[in-house]
Write a protein that holds these residues in place. Structure first.
Motif, PDB file in Angstrom:
ATOM      1  N   ASP A  70       0.267   5.548  -7.331  1.00 20.24           N
ATOM      2  CA  ASP A  70      -1.187   5.666  -7.186  1.00 20.24           C
ATOM      3  C   ASP A  70      -1.567   7.138  -7.071  1.00 20.24           C
ATOM      4  O   ASP A  70      -1.066   7.854  -6.185  1.00 20.24           O
ATOM      5  N   GLY A 106      -4.316   8.654  -6.160  1.00 14.51           N
ATOM      6  CA  GLY A 106      -5.069   9.075  -4.975  1.00 14.51           C
ATOM      7  C   GLY A 106      -4.203   9.235  -3.742  1.00 14.51           C
ATOM      8  O   GLY A 106      -4.339  10.203  -2.992  1.00 14.51           O
ATOM      9  N   THR A 107      -3.294   8.297  -3.511  1.00 12.56           N
ATOM     10  CA  THR A 107      -2.537   8.281  -2.254  1.00 12.56           C
ATOM     11  C   THR A 107      -1.096   8.768  -2.410  1.00 12.56           C
ATOM     12  O   THR A 107      -0.426   9.032  -1.420  1.00 12.56           O
ATOM     13  N   GLY A 108      -0.615   8.805  -3.634  1.00  9.50           N
ATOM     14  CA  GLY A 108       0.787   9.166  -3.845  1.00  9.50           C
ATOM     15  C   GLY A 108       1.743   8.042  -3.486  1.00  9.50           C
ATOM     16  O   GLY A 108       2.963   8.206  -3.519  1.00  9.50           O
ATOM     17  N   ARG A 109       1.170   6.882  -3.144  1.00 12.09           N
ATOM     18  CA  ARG A 109       2.040   5.734  -2.786  1.00 12.09           C
ATOM     19  C   ARG A 109       2.359   4.913  -4.036  1.00 12.09           C
ATOM     20  O   ARG A 109       1.706   5.033  -5.067  1.00 12.09           O
ATOM     21  N   ASP A 140       2.070  -1.042  -3.625  1.00 20.99           N
ATOM     22  CA  ASP A 140       1.791  -1.056  -2.190  1.00 20.99           C
ATOM     23  C   ASP A 140       0.315  -0.826  -1.861  1.00 20.99           C
ATOM     24  O   ASP A 140      -0.093  -0.998  -0.713  1.00 20.99           O
ATOM     25  N   ILE A 141      -0.465  -0.444  -2.845  1.00 18.15           N
ATOM     26  CA  ILE A 141      -1.892  -0.265  -2.557  1.00 18.15           C
ATOM     27  C   ILE A 141      -2.743  -1.406  -3.169  1.00 18.15           C
ATOM     28  O   ILE A 141      -3.948  -1.425  -3.016  1.00 18.15           O
TER      29      ILE A 141
END
Ligand code: NDP
Length: 478
Positions: free
Chosen positions: A242, A244-247, A251-252
Protein backbone atom coordinates in the motif's frame (compact mmCIF):
# COMPACT_ATOMS: atom_id res chain seq x y z
CA UNK A 1 -28.70 -1.48 -42.90
CA UNK A 2 -24.96 -1.92 -42.77
CA UNK A 3 -23.96 -3.39 -39.41
CA UNK A 4 -23.38 -7.14 -38.97
CA UNK A 5 -23.97 -7.24 -35.24
CA UNK A 6 -25.14 -4.76 -32.62
CA UNK A 7 -24.40 -4.11 -28.97
CA UNK A 8 -26.85 -2.28 -26.73
CA UNK A 9 -25.57 -1.44 -23.25
CA UNK A 10 -22.18 0.24 -23.44
CA UNK A 11 -20.97 0.25 -19.84
CA UNK A 12 -17.57 -1.35 -19.30
CA UNK A 13 -18.47 -4.83 -20.61
CA UNK A 14 -20.56 -3.81 -23.61
CA UNK A 15 -18.09 -1.14 -24.64
CA UNK A 16 -15.19 -3.56 -24.57
CA UNK A 17 -17.11 -6.29 -26.37
CA UNK A 18 -18.11 -3.81 -29.10
CA UNK A 19 -14.48 -2.70 -29.47
CA UNK A 20 -13.31 -6.31 -29.62
CA UNK A 21 -15.86 -7.00 -32.41
CA UNK A 22 -14.83 -3.88 -34.33
CA UNK A 23 -11.14 -4.68 -33.98
CA UNK A 24 -11.83 -8.04 -35.61
CA UNK A 25 -13.35 -6.43 -38.66
CA UNK A 26 -17.05 -6.72 -37.81
CA UNK A 27 -19.25 -3.71 -38.50
CA UNK A 28 -20.81 -3.05 -35.10
CA UNK A 29 -24.01 -1.13 -34.40
CA UNK A 30 -23.77 0.48 -30.97
CA UNK A 31 -26.45 1.89 -28.68
CA UNK A 32 -26.86 2.80 -25.04
CA UNK A 33 -29.89 4.08 -23.11
CA UNK A 34 -28.02 7.28 -22.25
CA UNK A 35 -26.42 8.43 -25.52
CA UNK A 36 -23.29 9.88 -23.85
CA UNK A 37 -21.79 6.41 -23.59
CA UNK A 38 -22.37 5.79 -27.31
CA UNK A 39 -20.82 9.11 -28.22
CA UNK A 40 -17.77 8.63 -26.02
CA UNK A 41 -17.19 5.13 -27.41
CA UNK A 42 -17.15 6.44 -30.96
CA UNK A 43 -15.12 9.54 -30.02
CA UNK A 44 -12.47 7.60 -28.12
CA UNK A 45 -12.27 4.38 -30.12
CA UNK A 46 -13.91 5.10 -33.46
CA UNK A 47 -10.60 4.50 -35.22
CA UNK A 48 -10.42 0.87 -34.05
CA UNK A 49 -12.97 -0.32 -36.62
CA UNK A 50 -16.42 0.37 -38.01
CA UNK A 51 -18.99 1.51 -35.47
CA UNK A 52 -22.54 2.42 -36.49
CA UNK A 53 -23.88 4.52 -33.62
CA UNK A 54 -27.57 5.16 -32.93
CA UNK A 55 -29.26 7.16 -30.24
CA UNK A 56 -32.64 5.40 -30.43
CA UNK A 57 -33.23 1.67 -30.21
CA UNK A 58 -35.34 1.81 -33.38
CA UNK A 59 -32.49 3.37 -35.39
CA UNK A 60 -30.08 0.87 -33.86
CA UNK A 61 -32.25 -2.07 -34.99
CA UNK A 62 -32.73 -0.50 -38.42
CA UNK A 63 -28.94 -0.24 -38.85
CA UNK A 64 -28.54 -4.05 -38.68
CA UNK A 65 -28.42 -6.48 -41.59
CA UNK A 66 -31.01 -9.27 -41.46
CA UNK A 67 -31.27 -11.67 -39.78
CA UNK A 68 -30.26 -9.23 -37.07
CA UNK A 69 -27.98 -10.13 -34.19
CA UNK A 70 -28.38 -7.89 -31.14
CA UNK A 71 -26.16 -8.29 -28.11
CA UNK A 72 -27.78 -7.02 -24.91
CA UNK A 73 -25.14 -6.10 -22.34
CA UNK A 74 -27.10 -4.26 -19.66
CA UNK A 75 -27.49 -4.72 -15.92
CA UNK A 76 -28.75 -8.25 -15.24
CA UNK A 77 -32.34 -8.79 -14.04
CA UNK A 78 -35.19 -6.37 -14.66
CA UNK A 79 -33.19 -4.07 -17.01
CA UNK A 80 -32.55 -7.03 -19.33
CA UNK A 81 -36.29 -7.78 -19.48
CA UNK A 82 -37.04 -4.10 -20.13
CA UNK A 83 -34.62 -3.96 -23.05
CA UNK A 84 -35.91 -7.25 -24.50
CA UNK A 85 -39.51 -5.96 -24.27
CA UNK A 86 -38.50 -2.83 -26.15
CA UNK A 87 -36.66 -4.85 -28.79
CA UNK A 88 -39.40 -7.40 -29.58
CA UNK A 89 -41.70 -5.08 -31.59
CA UNK A 90 -38.71 -3.75 -33.54
CA UNK A 91 -37.43 -7.19 -34.62
CA UNK A 92 -38.59 -9.66 -37.27
CA UNK A 93 -38.68 -13.47 -37.37
CA UNK A 94 -35.29 -15.21 -37.34
CA UNK A 95 -33.57 -12.23 -35.70
CA UNK A 96 -31.34 -13.13 -32.77
CA UNK A 97 -31.21 -11.52 -29.34
CA UNK A 98 -28.07 -12.36 -27.38
CA UNK A 99 -27.93 -11.74 -23.64
CA UNK A 100 -24.28 -11.56 -22.61
CA UNK A 101 -25.08 -10.35 -19.08
CA UNK A 102 -24.85 -12.52 -16.00
CA UNK A 103 -28.41 -13.82 -16.14
CA UNK A 104 -29.77 -16.66 -14.05
CA UNK A 105 -30.27 -19.66 -16.35
CA UNK A 106 -33.93 -19.95 -15.30
CA UNK A 107 -34.52 -16.39 -16.55
CA UNK A 108 -32.77 -17.34 -19.78
CA UNK A 109 -35.03 -20.37 -20.22
CA UNK A 110 -38.07 -18.17 -19.66
CA UNK A 111 -36.85 -15.50 -22.11
CA UNK A 112 -35.90 -18.06 -24.74
CA UNK A 113 -39.37 -19.56 -24.63
CA UNK A 114 -41.03 -16.15 -24.84
CA UNK A 115 -38.92 -15.01 -27.79
CA UNK A 116 -39.40 -18.31 -29.60
CA UNK A 117 -43.15 -17.53 -29.67
CA UNK A 118 -42.29 -14.38 -31.62
CA UNK A 119 -40.17 -16.39 -34.07
CA UNK A 120 -37.01 -14.89 -32.54
CA UNK A 121 -33.90 -16.68 -31.35
CA UNK A 122 -32.67 -15.94 -27.86
CA UNK A 123 -29.09 -16.83 -27.03
CA UNK A 124 -28.19 -16.60 -23.34
CA UNK A 125 -24.41 -16.34 -23.43
CA UNK A 126 -21.96 -16.63 -20.57
CA UNK A 127 -18.98 -14.32 -20.97
CA UNK A 128 -16.05 -14.70 -18.61
CA UNK A 129 -12.85 -12.77 -18.26
CA UNK A 130 -14.02 -9.48 -16.81
CA UNK A 131 -13.54 -6.22 -18.65
CA UNK A 132 -10.08 -7.07 -19.92
CA UNK A 133 -11.32 -10.39 -21.30
CA UNK A 134 -14.22 -8.69 -23.07
CA UNK A 135 -11.74 -6.47 -24.89
CA UNK A 136 -8.84 -8.83 -25.53
CA UNK A 137 -10.56 -12.21 -25.78
CA UNK A 138 -13.03 -13.72 -23.33
CA UNK A 139 -14.23 -17.27 -22.88
CA UNK A 140 -17.67 -17.35 -24.48
CA UNK A 141 -20.42 -19.83 -23.59
CA UNK A 142 -23.45 -19.40 -25.84
CA UNK A 143 -26.68 -21.32 -25.31
CA UNK A 144 -29.71 -21.11 -27.60
CA UNK A 145 -30.51 -22.84 -30.87
CA UNK A 146 -28.11 -24.52 -33.29
CA UNK A 147 -29.47 -22.24 -36.06
CA UNK A 148 -28.55 -19.14 -34.09
CA UNK A 149 -25.08 -20.51 -33.40
CA UNK A 150 -24.57 -21.06 -37.11
CA UNK A 151 -24.64 -17.29 -37.60
CA UNK A 152 -23.06 -16.27 -34.30
CA UNK A 153 -20.40 -18.96 -33.98
CA UNK A 154 -17.94 -17.51 -36.51
CA UNK A 155 -18.34 -14.01 -35.03
CA UNK A 156 -17.91 -15.13 -31.42
CA UNK A 157 -15.06 -17.47 -32.26
CA UNK A 158 -13.25 -14.58 -33.94
CA UNK A 159 -13.25 -12.48 -30.74
CA UNK A 160 -12.74 -15.21 -28.13
CA UNK A 161 -9.45 -16.06 -26.43
CA UNK A 162 -7.39 -18.64 -28.33
CA UNK A 163 -5.44 -21.52 -26.75
CA UNK A 164 -3.33 -23.90 -28.87
CA UNK A 165 -5.05 -22.56 -31.95
CA UNK A 166 -8.60 -23.27 -30.79
CA UNK A 167 -11.03 -20.51 -29.81
CA UNK A 168 -12.44 -20.44 -26.28
CA UNK A 169 -16.01 -20.53 -27.54
CA UNK A 170 -18.36 -23.40 -28.27
CA UNK A 171 -22.11 -23.89 -28.52
CA UNK A 172 -22.95 -25.24 -25.08
CA UNK A 173 -26.54 -26.42 -25.66
CA UNK A 174 -30.11 -25.14 -26.01
CA UNK A 175 -31.83 -22.31 -24.09
CA UNK A 176 -30.20 -21.72 -20.68
CA UNK A 177 -27.20 -24.07 -21.07
CA UNK A 178 -24.70 -21.25 -21.64
CA UNK A 179 -25.74 -19.25 -18.61
CA UNK A 180 -25.89 -22.42 -16.52
CA UNK A 181 -22.28 -23.34 -17.25
CA UNK A 182 -21.22 -19.73 -16.69
CA UNK A 183 -22.91 -19.90 -13.29
CA UNK A 184 -21.04 -23.10 -12.37
CA UNK A 185 -17.84 -21.54 -13.73
CA UNK A 186 -18.32 -18.72 -11.25
CA UNK A 187 -19.04 -21.25 -8.49
CA UNK A 188 -15.77 -23.02 -9.26
CA UNK A 189 -14.10 -19.61 -9.22
CA UNK A 190 -15.46 -19.10 -5.67
CA UNK A 191 -14.01 -22.46 -4.59
CA UNK A 192 -10.67 -21.78 -6.27
CA UNK A 193 -10.33 -18.42 -4.53
CA UNK A 194 -11.37 -19.81 -1.14
CA UNK A 195 -8.80 -22.61 -1.42
CA UNK A 196 -6.11 -20.09 -2.34
CA UNK A 197 -7.11 -17.91 0.61
CA UNK A 198 -6.98 -20.86 3.01
CA UNK A 199 -3.54 -21.86 1.73
CA UNK A 200 -2.31 -18.31 2.26
CA UNK A 201 -3.79 -18.14 5.77
CA UNK A 202 -2.26 -21.47 6.80
CA UNK A 203 1.18 -20.50 5.49
CA UNK A 204 1.01 -17.19 7.25
CA UNK A 205 -0.17 -18.65 10.55
CA UNK A 206 2.23 -21.55 10.64
CA UNK A 207 5.37 -20.02 9.13
CA UNK A 208 4.92 -16.48 10.33
CA UNK A 209 5.81 -15.53 6.76
CA UNK A 210 5.05 -12.07 5.35
CA UNK A 211 2.50 -11.65 2.55
CA UNK A 212 5.35 -10.84 0.15
CA UNK A 213 7.17 -14.08 1.09
CA UNK A 214 3.96 -16.04 0.59
CA UNK A 215 3.47 -14.27 -2.73
CA UNK A 216 6.82 -15.69 -3.81
CA UNK A 217 5.69 -19.19 -2.78
CA UNK A 218 2.60 -18.78 -4.98
CA UNK A 219 4.74 -17.51 -7.86
CA UNK A 220 6.77 -20.72 -7.54
CA UNK A 221 3.61 -22.85 -7.49
CA UNK A 222 2.54 -21.15 -10.71
CA UNK A 223 5.39 -22.95 -12.44
CA UNK A 224 3.86 -26.39 -11.78
CA UNK A 225 0.53 -28.28 -11.79
CA UNK A 226 -1.22 -25.33 -10.15
CA UNK A 227 -0.34 -22.92 -12.96
CA UNK A 228 -3.39 -20.70 -13.44
CA UNK A 229 -4.54 -17.14 -13.73
CA UNK A 230 -5.78 -17.03 -10.12
CA UNK A 231 -2.51 -18.36 -8.66
CA UNK A 232 -0.60 -15.86 -10.80
CA UNK A 233 -2.61 -12.87 -9.59
CA UNK A 234 -2.46 -14.14 -6.00
CA UNK A 235 1.32 -13.70 -6.16
CA UNK A 236 0.74 -10.22 -7.53
CA UNK A 237 -1.78 -9.15 -4.86
CA UNK A 238 0.30 -10.60 -2.00
CA UNK A 239 3.41 -8.78 -3.21
CA UNK A 240 1.61 -5.45 -3.49
CA UNK A 241 2.46 -2.76 -0.93
CA UNK A 242 0.00 0.00 0.00
CA UNK A 243 1.55 3.26 -1.15
CA UNK A 244 0.07 5.37 1.65
CA UNK A 245 1.03 3.23 4.64
CA UNK A 246 3.88 1.10 3.32
CA UNK A 247 2.03 -1.94 4.68
CA UNK A 248 1.19 -5.10 2.78
CA UNK A 249 -1.91 -4.42 0.69
CA UNK A 250 -3.75 -7.49 2.12
CA UNK A 251 -3.34 -6.04 5.60
CA UNK A 252 -5.09 -2.77 4.85
CA UNK A 253 -8.11 -4.34 3.10
CA UNK A 254 -11.25 -5.11 5.16
CA UNK A 255 -11.52 -8.87 5.59
CA UNK A 256 -15.14 -9.14 4.46
CA UNK A 257 -15.57 -10.80 1.05
CA UNK A 258 -18.39 -9.55 -1.11
CA UNK A 259 -20.48 -11.50 -3.60
CA UNK A 260 -22.74 -10.61 -6.47
CA UNK A 261 -24.76 -13.80 -6.26
CA UNK A 262 -23.50 -16.36 -8.78
CA UNK A 263 -21.96 -18.50 -6.02
CA UNK A 264 -25.28 -18.51 -4.21
CA UNK A 265 -27.12 -19.43 -7.44
CA UNK A 266 -24.72 -22.30 -8.00
CA UNK A 267 -25.34 -23.69 -4.53
CA UNK A 268 -29.11 -23.22 -4.80
CA UNK A 269 -29.13 -25.08 -8.12
CA UNK A 270 -26.94 -27.84 -6.69
CA UNK A 271 -29.41 -28.34 -3.83
CA UNK A 272 -32.24 -28.60 -6.36
CA UNK A 273 -30.29 -31.09 -8.46
CA UNK A 274 -29.08 -33.09 -5.44
CA UNK A 275 -25.39 -32.66 -6.31
CA UNK A 276 -22.96 -32.28 -3.38
CA UNK A 277 -20.77 -29.34 -4.42
CA UNK A 278 -19.31 -28.97 -0.96
CA UNK A 279 -16.25 -26.96 -2.01
CA UNK A 280 -18.31 -24.28 -3.74
CA UNK A 281 -20.85 -24.25 -0.90
CA UNK A 282 -18.14 -23.84 1.74
CA UNK A 283 -16.57 -21.06 -0.29
CA UNK A 284 -19.90 -19.26 -0.53
CA UNK A 285 -20.60 -19.67 3.19
CA UNK A 286 -17.06 -18.59 4.08
CA UNK A 287 -17.74 -15.28 2.33
CA UNK A 288 -20.97 -14.97 4.30
CA UNK A 289 -19.16 -15.68 7.57
CA UNK A 290 -16.54 -13.07 6.79
CA UNK A 291 -19.32 -10.51 6.43
CA UNK A 292 -20.80 -11.12 9.90
CA UNK A 293 -18.51 -8.60 11.57
CA UNK A 294 -20.53 -8.20 14.77
CA UNK A 295 -20.77 -11.93 15.42
CA UNK A 296 -17.09 -12.36 14.67
CA UNK A 297 -16.11 -9.60 17.09
CA UNK A 298 -18.36 -11.04 19.81
CA UNK A 299 -16.97 -14.56 19.38
CA UNK A 300 -13.38 -13.30 19.31
CA UNK A 301 -14.01 -11.56 22.64
CA UNK A 302 -15.94 -14.45 24.21
CA UNK A 303 -13.23 -17.01 23.45
CA UNK A 304 -10.13 -14.83 23.90
CA UNK A 305 -9.37 -16.17 27.38
CA UNK A 306 -11.74 -19.13 27.49
CA UNK A 307 -8.83 -21.59 27.31
CA UNK A 308 -8.97 -25.21 26.22
CA UNK A 309 -6.71 -24.84 23.17
CA UNK A 310 -3.49 -26.82 22.86
CA UNK A 311 -0.25 -25.68 21.24
CA UNK A 312 0.83 -27.25 17.94
CA UNK A 313 4.12 -28.98 17.17
CA UNK A 314 7.19 -27.38 15.65
CA UNK A 315 7.20 -27.03 11.92
CA UNK A 316 9.52 -28.04 9.10
CA UNK A 317 9.07 -25.03 6.86
CA UNK A 318 9.76 -26.55 3.45
CA UNK A 319 7.77 -29.68 4.20
CA UNK A 320 4.77 -27.61 5.27
CA UNK A 321 4.87 -25.47 2.13
CA UNK A 322 4.87 -28.63 0.04
CA UNK A 323 2.02 -30.11 2.12
CA UNK A 324 -0.09 -27.00 1.57
CA UNK A 325 0.62 -27.07 -2.17
CA UNK A 326 -0.53 -30.66 -2.40
CA UNK A 327 -3.59 -30.02 -0.22
CA UNK A 328 -4.49 -27.14 -2.49
CA UNK A 329 -4.06 -29.28 -5.57
CA UNK A 330 -6.15 -32.18 -4.25
CA UNK A 331 -8.89 -29.85 -2.99
CA UNK A 332 -8.94 -28.16 -6.36
CA UNK A 333 -9.47 -31.50 -8.10
CA UNK A 334 -12.48 -32.05 -5.81
CA UNK A 335 -13.91 -28.59 -6.54
CA UNK A 336 -13.70 -29.13 -10.31
CA UNK A 337 -15.02 -32.68 -10.05
CA UNK A 338 -18.03 -31.36 -8.15
CA UNK A 339 -18.60 -28.51 -10.62
CA UNK A 340 -18.51 -30.90 -13.59
CA UNK A 341 -20.92 -33.21 -11.72
CA UNK A 342 -23.33 -30.33 -11.39
CA UNK A 343 -23.02 -29.57 -15.10
CA UNK A 344 -23.79 -33.17 -15.98
CA UNK A 345 -26.79 -33.19 -13.62
CA UNK A 346 -28.08 -29.89 -15.05
CA UNK A 347 -27.54 -31.17 -18.57
CA UNK A 348 -29.62 -34.28 -17.81
CA UNK A 349 -32.33 -32.42 -15.94
CA UNK A 350 -32.84 -29.77 -18.62
CA UNK A 351 -32.00 -31.86 -21.70
CA UNK A 352 -28.94 -29.89 -22.80
CA UNK A 353 -26.49 -32.60 -23.85
CA UNK A 354 -23.47 -30.57 -22.69
CA UNK A 355 -20.07 -31.92 -23.75
CA UNK A 356 -17.75 -31.69 -20.71
CA UNK A 357 -14.58 -32.04 -22.82
CA UNK A 358 -15.61 -29.09 -25.01
CA UNK A 359 -16.33 -27.07 -21.90
CA UNK A 360 -12.93 -27.81 -20.36
CA UNK A 361 -11.41 -26.78 -23.69
CA UNK A 362 -13.05 -23.35 -23.78
CA UNK A 363 -12.23 -22.65 -20.12
CA UNK A 364 -8.49 -22.96 -20.82
CA UNK A 365 -8.25 -19.34 -21.91
CA UNK A 366 -9.99 -16.01 -21.47
CA UNK A 367 -11.87 -16.87 -18.30
CA UNK A 368 -11.02 -16.35 -14.64
CA UNK A 369 -10.51 -20.05 -13.88
CA UNK A 370 -8.19 -20.60 -16.86
CA UNK A 371 -5.55 -23.09 -15.82
CA UNK A 372 -3.13 -25.69 -17.08
CA UNK A 373 -5.21 -28.18 -15.12
CA UNK A 374 -8.11 -27.85 -17.58
CA UNK A 375 -6.04 -29.66 -20.22
CA UNK A 376 -6.05 -32.66 -17.91
CA UNK A 377 -9.81 -32.40 -17.43
CA UNK A 378 -10.34 -32.29 -21.17
CA UNK A 379 -8.11 -35.34 -21.64
CA UNK A 380 -10.04 -37.19 -18.95
CA UNK A 381 -13.39 -36.58 -20.68
CA UNK A 382 -11.92 -37.21 -24.12
CA UNK A 383 -10.77 -40.61 -22.92
CA UNK A 384 -14.12 -41.40 -21.30
CA UNK A 385 -17.09 -39.09 -21.80
CA UNK A 386 -19.09 -41.17 -19.29
CA UNK A 387 -16.63 -40.79 -16.39
CA UNK A 388 -18.66 -41.20 -13.18
CA UNK A 389 -16.55 -38.44 -11.60
CA UNK A 390 -13.31 -36.67 -12.53
CA UNK A 391 -11.86 -38.13 -9.34
CA UNK A 392 -11.65 -41.57 -10.96
CA UNK A 393 -9.78 -40.42 -14.08
CA UNK A 394 -6.36 -42.12 -13.88
CA UNK A 395 -4.42 -38.84 -13.97
CA UNK A 396 -6.37 -37.45 -11.03
CA UNK A 397 -6.27 -40.73 -9.10
CA UNK A 398 -2.47 -40.45 -9.25
CA UNK A 399 -2.60 -36.76 -8.28
CA UNK A 400 -4.79 -37.41 -5.26
CA UNK A 401 -2.79 -40.45 -4.19
CA UNK A 402 0.41 -38.39 -4.28
CA UNK A 403 -1.25 -35.61 -2.27
CA UNK A 404 -3.45 -37.34 0.24
CA UNK A 405 -0.95 -37.68 3.10
CA UNK A 406 -0.11 -33.97 2.81
CA UNK A 407 -3.80 -33.12 2.56
CA UNK A 408 -4.52 -34.93 5.83
CA UNK A 409 -1.57 -33.29 7.62
CA UNK A 410 -2.70 -29.83 6.54
CA UNK A 411 -6.32 -30.39 7.56
CA UNK A 412 -5.14 -31.87 10.90
CA UNK A 413 -2.89 -28.88 11.49
CA UNK A 414 -5.71 -26.46 10.63
CA UNK A 415 -8.02 -28.20 13.11
CA UNK A 416 -5.36 -28.27 15.84
CA UNK A 417 -4.18 -24.72 15.38
CA UNK A 418 -7.66 -23.29 15.00
CA UNK A 419 -7.10 -21.93 11.50
CA UNK A 420 -10.38 -22.14 9.57
CA UNK A 421 -9.96 -24.21 6.42
CA UNK A 422 -13.55 -25.13 5.50
CA UNK A 423 -12.89 -25.79 1.81
CA UNK A 424 -9.76 -27.89 2.45
CA UNK A 425 -11.55 -29.84 5.18
CA UNK A 426 -14.81 -30.44 3.36
CA UNK A 427 -13.04 -31.44 0.15
CA UNK A 428 -11.09 -34.06 2.07
CA UNK A 429 -14.29 -35.32 3.70
CA UNK A 430 -15.97 -35.47 0.30
CA UNK A 431 -13.12 -37.57 -1.05
CA UNK A 432 -13.28 -39.86 1.97
CA UNK A 433 -17.05 -40.13 1.67
CA UNK A 434 -16.92 -40.98 -2.02
CA UNK A 435 -14.40 -43.78 -1.63
CA UNK A 436 -15.78 -45.36 1.56
CA UNK A 437 -17.15 -48.84 1.00
CA UNK A 438 -19.88 -48.52 3.67
CA UNK A 439 -21.30 -45.15 4.72
CA UNK A 440 -23.22 -44.52 7.94
CA UNK A 441 -26.17 -43.62 5.72
CA UNK A 442 -27.38 -47.12 6.67
CA UNK A 443 -27.87 -45.89 10.24
CA UNK A 444 -29.71 -42.81 8.96
CA UNK A 445 -32.09 -45.11 7.06
CA UNK A 446 -32.64 -47.05 10.30
CA UNK A 447 -33.43 -43.87 12.22
CA UNK A 448 -35.82 -42.68 9.50
CA UNK A 449 -37.63 -46.01 9.60
CA UNK A 450 -37.72 -45.91 13.43
CA UNK A 451 -39.31 -42.49 13.84
CA UNK A 452 -41.20 -42.13 10.59
CA UNK A 453 -41.70 -45.59 9.03
CA UNK A 454 -39.85 -44.29 6.01
CA UNK A 455 -38.71 -47.85 5.08
CA UNK A 456 -35.30 -49.07 3.95
CA UNK A 457 -33.76 -51.43 1.44
CA UNK A 458 -31.65 -54.43 2.40
CA UNK A 459 -28.24 -55.34 1.06
CA UNK A 460 -29.25 -58.99 0.60
CA UNK A 461 -32.62 -58.83 -1.12
CA UNK A 462 -34.81 -56.66 -3.35
CA UNK A 463 -37.68 -54.49 -2.13
CA UNK A 464 -38.48 -52.01 0.64
CA UNK A 465 -38.94 -52.99 4.26
CA UNK A 466 -40.20 -51.63 7.55
CA UNK A 467 -39.44 -52.83 11.06
CA UNK A 468 -42.18 -52.43 13.72
CA UNK A 469 -39.86 -50.64 16.14
CA UNK A 470 -42.52 -49.90 18.76
CA UNK A 471 -43.94 -53.41 18.68
CA UNK A 472 -42.51 -56.88 18.16
CA UNK A 473 -39.64 -55.62 15.91
CA UNK A 474 -40.74 -57.92 13.15
CA UNK A 475 -39.80 -56.86 9.64
CA UNK A 476 -42.33 -56.69 6.84
CA UNK A 477 -42.13 -55.75 3.19
CA UNK A 478 -43.38 -52.19 2.70
P1 NDP B 1 -23.66 -2.77 -15.47
O1 NDP B 1 -24.09 -4.09 -14.95
O2 NDP B 1 -23.13 -1.77 -14.51
O3 NDP B 1 -24.92 -2.11 -16.25
C1 NDP B 1 -24.85 -0.81 -16.78
C2 NDP B 1 -25.46 -0.78 -18.17
O4 NDP B 1 -26.82 -1.22 -18.14
C3 NDP B 1 -25.46 0.61 -18.74
O5 NDP B 1 -25.24 0.53 -20.13
C4 NDP B 1 -26.88 1.07 -18.45
O6 NDP B 1 -27.33 2.11 -19.27
C5 NDP B 1 -27.62 -0.18 -18.73
N1 NDP B 1 -28.96 -0.20 -18.15
C6 NDP B 1 -29.28 -0.35 -16.83
N2 NDP B 1 -30.61 -0.35 -16.69
C7 NDP B 1 -31.16 -0.22 -17.92
C8 NDP B 1 -32.49 -0.17 -18.41
N3 NDP B 1 -33.52 -0.30 -17.59
N4 NDP B 1 -32.67 -0.04 -19.73
C9 NDP B 1 -31.62 0.07 -20.57
N5 NDP B 1 -30.34 0.02 -20.17
C10 NDP B 1 -30.11 -0.13 -18.85
O7 NDP B 1 -22.62 -2.95 -16.68
P2 NDP B 1 -21.36 -3.93 -16.86
O8 NDP B 1 -20.78 -3.52 -18.16
O9 NDP B 1 -20.50 -4.00 -15.65
O10 NDP B 1 -22.02 -5.38 -17.01
C11 NDP B 1 -22.96 -5.66 -18.03
C12 NDP B 1 -23.44 -7.09 -17.85
O11 NDP B 1 -22.32 -7.95 -17.97
C13 NDP B 1 -24.05 -7.38 -16.48
O12 NDP B 1 -25.12 -8.29 -16.65
C14 NDP B 1 -22.93 -8.05 -15.74
O13 NDP B 1 -23.40 -8.91 -14.72
C15 NDP B 1 -22.25 -8.82 -16.85
N6 NDP B 1 -20.85 -9.15 -16.63
C16 NDP B 1 -20.01 -8.27 -16.05
C17 NDP B 1 -18.68 -8.57 -15.85
C18 NDP B 1 -17.75 -7.58 -15.24
O14 NDP B 1 -16.59 -7.94 -15.02
N7 NDP B 1 -18.20 -6.36 -14.98
C19 NDP B 1 -18.13 -9.89 -16.27
C20 NDP B 1 -19.07 -10.71 -16.94
C21 NDP B 1 -20.38 -10.36 -17.08
P3 NDP B 1 -27.08 3.65 -18.83
O15 NDP B 1 -25.68 3.98 -19.27
O16 NDP B 1 -28.11 4.38 -19.60
O17 NDP B 1 -27.28 3.74 -17.37
Amino acid sequence: ATAQIGVTGLAVMGRNLARNLARHGHRVAVHNRSPERTRSLVAEHGDEGTFVPSESLADFVASLERPRAVIVMVKAGRPTDDVIDELIPLLEPDDIVIDCGNAHFADTRRREEALREHGLHFVGTGVSGGEEGALLGPSIMPGGSVEAYRKLGPIFESIAAVVDGSPCCAHIGPDGAGHFVKMVHNGIEYADMQLIAEAYDLLRERLGATPAEIGKIFAGWNEGDLESFLIEITADVLGHVDAGTGRAFVDIVQDQAEQKGTGRWTVQSALDLGVPITGIAEATFARSLSGHADQRAAATRAYADAGGETPTDDVDRDAFVEDVRKALYASKIVAYAQGFDQIRAGSQEYGWDIDPAALATIWRGGCIIRARFLNRIREAYDADAQLPTLLVAPYFVRGVAESVASWRRVVSYAAQAGVPAPAFGSSLSYYDGLRRDRLPAALIQGLRDHFGAHTYQRVDTEGSFHTRWAGDRAESPA
